[in-house]
Design an enzyme around this catalytic site. Sequence first.
Site, mmCIF file in Angstrom:
data_model
loop_
_atom_site.group_PDB
_atom_site.id
_atom_site.type_symbol
_atom_site.label_atom_id
_atom_site.label_comp_id
_atom_site.label_asym_id
_atom_site.label_seq_id
_atom_site.Cartn_x
_atom_site.Cartn_y
_atom_site.Cartn_z
ATOM 1 N N HIS A 52 0.846 -1.195 0.000
ATOM 2 C CA HIS A 52 0.000 0.000 0.000
ATOM 3 C C HIS A 52 0.882 1.246 0.000
ATOM 4 C CE1 HIS A 52 -3.119 2.880 1.139
ATOM 5 N NE2 HIS A 52 -3.938 2.008 0.568
ATOM 6 N N GLU A 59 -3.464 1.834 -7.563
ATOM 7 C CA GLU A 59 -3.882 2.947 -6.726
ATOM 8 C C GLU A 59 -3.002 4.153 -7.020
ATOM 9 O OE1 GLU A 59 -5.648 1.598 -2.664
ATOM 10 O OE2 GLU A 59 -3.514 1.125 -2.725
#
Length: 170
Positions: free
Chosen positions: A14, A84
């Site tokens: 992430h 992302e």
Amino acid sequence: MLVDLDIPWVILGHSERRTIIKESNEFVADKVAYALSKGLKVIACIGESLEQREGGETVAVVSAQVKAIADKISKWDDVVLAYEPIWAIGTGKVATPAQAQETHADIRKWIAENVSADVAAAIRIQYGGSVNAANCKELAALPDVDGFLVGGAALKPEFVDIINSATASK
């Protein structure tokens, strides 16, 4: 610990871990390989900063992130990629549908050329940049977007609309 708790999925790479803790592409790839070796399924996050996007480096950045993983694993059945764009996470900004499709297609093309056409066709590539009820239907309809990795919107009533967009598209 996740295996002991019968939790089958782990999210790795992430953007906050990459930027704040400085996890490198290679470190994330090592974690992906380790998680797979323990029987976990992996959602591996990839994405670029606004500076990289504006500098025309998106393909190079996400390709390097996927390459690091490809260098460590040979079996992709239990891997999902989540694109992302860092500049869109929690900012309310979202990649345009054209930007999302282009980047997802570039990722799939890189996998076809460097891993295999079968893996490229089979792998799920999710979009995870500020998905909400207003943009989910258009994003879900894109040919190379295979669902969403939802953050803050998962805590709002509109999350139902995001879930339903997956069944109403394609």
